[in-house]
Design an enzyme around this catalytic site. Sequence first.
Site, PDB file in Angstrom:
ATOM      1  N   HIS A   1       1.026  -1.156  -0.073  1.00  0.00           N
ATOM      2  CA  HIS A   1      -0.094   0.449  -0.174  1.00  0.00           C
ATOM      3  C   HIS A   1       0.933   1.319  -0.084  1.00  0.00           C
ATOM      4  O   HIS A   1       0.564   2.380   0.122  1.00  0.00           O
ATOM      5  CB  HIS A   1      -0.781   0.182   1.118  1.00  0.00           C
ATOM      6  CG  HIS A   1      -2.351  -1.351   1.084  1.00  0.00           C
ATOM      7  ND1 HIS A   1      -2.889  -1.015  -0.088  1.00  0.00           N
ATOM      8  CD2 HIS A   1      -1.613  -2.234   1.998  1.00  0.00           C
ATOM      9  CE1 HIS A   1      -3.910  -1.873   0.438  1.00  0.00           C
ATOM     10  NE2 HIS A   1      -3.627  -2.730   1.892  1.00  0.00           N
TER      11      HIS A   1
ATOM     12  N   ASP B   1      -4.970 -12.581   3.089  1.00  0.00           N
ATOM     13  CA  ASP B   1      -6.027 -12.520   3.731  1.00  0.00           C
ATOM     14  C   ASP B   1      -7.467 -12.974   2.952  1.00  0.00           C
ATOM     15  O   ASP B   1      -7.942 -12.315   3.460  1.00  0.00           O
ATOM     16  CB  ASP B   1      -5.478 -11.086   4.010  1.00  0.00           C
ATOM     17  CG  ASP B   1      -5.082  -9.813   3.145  1.00  0.00           C
ATOM     18  OD1 ASP B   1      -4.625 -10.310   2.171  1.00  0.00           O
ATOM     19  OD2 ASP B   1      -4.834  -8.969   3.234  1.00  0.00           O
TER      20      ASP B   1
END
Length: 309
Positions: free
Chosen positions: A125, A246
């Site tokens: 990110h 995830d």
Amino acid sequence: MTTLYVSHPASFDHEVPEGHPERPARMRAVERALEDERFAGLVRATAPRGEIEAVTLAHPREYVDALVAAVPEHGMVGIDSDTILSAGSLEATLRAVGGGMHAVDAVVGGECRNAFVAMRPPGHHAERTRAMGFCLFNHAAIAALHARKKHGAERVALVDWDVHHGNGSQDIFWNDASVLYCSTHQMPLYPGTGSPSERGEKDTIVNVPLRPNDDGEVFREAFETGILSRLETFRPDVIVISAGFDAHRLDPLANLRLEAEDFGWATRRLMDLAERCAGGRVVSILEGGYSLEGLGKSVAAHVDALMGR
């Protein structure tokens, strides 16, 4: 040839507030998974410390210096509500940078077949000039650019199967014709980017979003048709994986329903492609994964596949 596993205890020193999902226990879950006797054949290495100059492959020096200056001597400070700096954060993220570069050197140099780098915090990110989403520096992007700068790789593929879109990697490679960034991720979900229409200035951004509650069958079809087909055309010299786990069905931060073996399958498919066009060169770098059970099982399936099982 063997699989290299790169880690460092500094990962435990990146502190976060109680209840934060990106916690040191994630590394303990990875370590426990890889203590199984079937992983005895891994070549284990300690991540070297990446130099600040290496970080500037992906981030401007002004941003790097500002982040370094913001690291507290004691306690924690918040960059935003999710992204934390503690006294141990700089060492942890520089070891993650160095670990990724060391893995590239070992794989491209022929010392090992492939590599898995397990460090925290994650990195995908982190945009060129912005830390966010738990991420400080973009380790996978730096590894990809290191492969180009040091080893002369003309085409590098960065494949991201974290459940959250890697907006940082997309930002860094938006104008780069030599790096193909491919992502499967859940939409809608943080950070809100990752539409198929986001293709980059050089048409080297490939986003294949999945819907909440999509399972492994849907993931495999999307990966096969949306990502592997583009990789076949691009024919990378090196493949770097942003390996977030995830998307596992147990993860508390998302709503996909993948099983551990779906990550093993994707790993083997990338290895098959790498054998055909990249000399087998695959470097995997840990991103997310916040269910400790799901993370441990998924890492085990991923590394099993890297080891040829």
